[in-house]
Design a protein around this motif. Structure first.
Motif, short mmCIF file in Angstrom:
data_model
loop_
_atom_site.label_atom_id
_atom_site.label_comp_id
_atom_site.label_asym_id
_atom_site.label_seq_id
_atom_site.Cartn_x
_atom_site.Cartn_y
_atom_site.Cartn_z
N ILE A 218 -7.37 -4.15 -9.73
CA ILE A 218 -7.92 -3.98 -8.38
C ILE A 218 -7.62 -2.55 -7.92
O ILE A 218 -6.49 -2.06 -8.08
N THR A 219 -8.63 -1.89 -7.37
CA THR A 219 -8.47 -0.52 -6.88
C THR A 219 -8.59 -0.48 -5.37
O THR A 219 -9.28 -1.31 -4.76
N ARG A 220 -7.91 0.51 -4.75
CA ARG A 220 -8.01 0.77 -3.32
C ARG A 220 -8.55 2.18 -3.15
O ARG A 220 -8.14 3.11 -3.87
N PRO A 221 -9.47 2.39 -2.27
CA PRO A 221 -10.03 3.75 -2.09
C PRO A 221 -8.96 4.72 -1.65
O PRO A 221 -7.93 4.35 -1.07
N ALA A 222 -9.22 5.98 -1.96
CA ALA A 222 -8.22 7.01 -1.63
C ALA A 222 -7.98 7.14 -0.13
O ALA A 222 -6.89 7.52 0.30
#
Length: 421
Positions: A218-222
């Motif tokens: 899972i990624t989170r935006p910068a």
């Protein structure tokens, strides 16, 4: 030395000057690719094992019958006599099925197989058959380019070898363009495809050993807000309880993503790596070398009921027919005359070539022209008691009567008109 000779039935010490390397040797090249032997390739390569076992099983199940040739050209099966006893019990440790399975499997791997045949007072037939592994043949004594005088045999874990005379060794082999006395292992023709499979297996194993252990992340935006403290811990705990090995009541649900999170999935793609196609190609290639239709060993892409049925019938004619003929000829030419000169052996192929019960019953009725089974015989097939009386008689239609031949007319003379001069 005596223990080995006793195990084989009888043997003798090697003649002077016949030690390994001092006489021309007729042995099979048993080395595989990358230092792997034929035996290891059979153990480790599923395609090779599948095809060779398929051949051996389908030949061994046929049964090897003994016949006495009749004066009218018809062979009558017999279960009596030394040859029938020998085929039924070749040695104290093997059945007929096991002996034939071993023979065909050995031929499939090495293109050569050996039977040691010798008198044995302890057996019912008075003879014994012991399969000799091709790897046990360490040397031979030859007489020119055609005859072999004796074989030197060494068993594993036995220091001394013995010599078996050629008349006591029944040899089955294929064709070799360099030497007609031995075969040429089909495994050599599979060198490239088996080497590719070995490399593919090693590569996949390395990927599992060295690759990452995640199949999703899972990624989170910068530009997402700072994620610290209880909020992060609560989300991580909730995710682990729902979607990892420590499953909870929410297992199998959809993850709840926050702050623009994205769910990224990783994993092995068999389609992109062409793993399935390469596996099918490898099996098809191995099957083609052994003249086996790929459909019969699991390649079912174009299979249907009709062609599978025909392929099954072709198995015992085109695929196994030449092998069956070779084995029969070797036994009938070199073994049967020693045991029972007036008998021969044949594989029971007719049982496998017969159609279904419905097809056979229909063809027989067409050939006979009337019912060919009594009511009691039909009841017996269903384990029902016989009724006797008319049920034991063969029913015939009233409009059907046997026809007499042209020379068997009433009165005993041909039904012809006398021609006056």
């Amino acid at each position: 030395m005596m223990g080995l000779a006793s195990w084989l039935g009888f043997g003798s010490k090697a003649p002077a000057g016949s030690s390994a390397g001092s006489v021309p040797a007729v042995v099979v090249n048993l080395s595989g690719m990358r230092g792997q032997t034929v035996e290891k390739l059979w153990r480790d390569q599923p395609n090779l094992r599948t095809v060779t076992n398929f051949l051996a099983r389908n030949v061994a199940q046929l049964g090897l019958h003994v016949f006495e040739p009749g004066v009218d050209g018809n062979n009558a099966r017999t279960k009596e006599g030394p040859l029938a006893d020998l085929i039924r019990t070749p040695n104290p440790d093997q059945t007929t099925y096991e002996l034939i399975f071993d023979l065909v499997a050995t031929l499939a791997l090495y293109d050569i197989a050996y039977w040691f045949v010798a008198p044995d007072d302890k057996s019912t037939s008075g003879w014994i058959i012991r399969p000799i592994r091709p790897t046990w043949i360490t040397d031979t004594k030859t007489d020119g380019a055609f005859a072999i005088l004796h074989y030197e045999v060494s068993l594993p874990e036995v220091t001394e070898s013995i010599v078996i005379k050629s008349e006591d060794m029944l040899v089955f082999h294929g064709w070799n363009p360099e030497d007609t006395r031995i075969g040429s292992s089909p495994v050599s023709a599979l060198k490239s495809i088996l080497s590719e499979q070995i490399s593919a297996q090693r590569y996949r194993q390395q990927r599992w050993d060295n690759g990452g252990r995640i199949d999703a992340y899972i990624t989170r935006p910068a530009d997402a807000p700072d994620w610290q403290g209880p909020a992060k811990e609560k989300w991580v705990k909730q995710y682990k309880e729902s979607y990892t090995g420590n499953t909870g009541i929410n297992a199998g649900g959809t993850p709840l993503l926050e702050d623009g999170m994205e769910f990224k999935k990783l994993g092995f793609s068999s389609k992109e790596d062409e793993y399935i196609d390469s596996a099918k190609l490898a099996l098809t290639t191995v099957a083609s070398v052994y003249h086996v239709n790929p459909v019969m060993v699991g390649i079912l892409d174009n299979a249907n009921y009709s062609n599978v049925k025909e392929f099954s019938r072709m198995l015992y004619s085109d695929t196994l027919g030449p092998t069956l003929r070779m084995i029969q000829d070797r036994i009938n030419t070199f073994l049967a005359p020693r045991i029972a000169p007036d008998q021969i052996v044949e594989f029971n192929v007719k049982e496998k070539m017969r159609g279904s019960f419905e097809e056979e019953a229909s063809s027989l009725q067409t050939a006979v022209g009337s019912p060919w089974m009594t009511a009691d015989e039909a009841r017996a097939t269903q384990n029902m008691p016989a009724l006797g009386g008319n049920a034991a008689l063969l029913v015939a239609n009233l409009n059907q009567t046997p026809t007499a031949s042209a020379t068997e007319q009433p009165g005993g003379a041909p039904d012809t008109e006398e021609v006056q001069p």
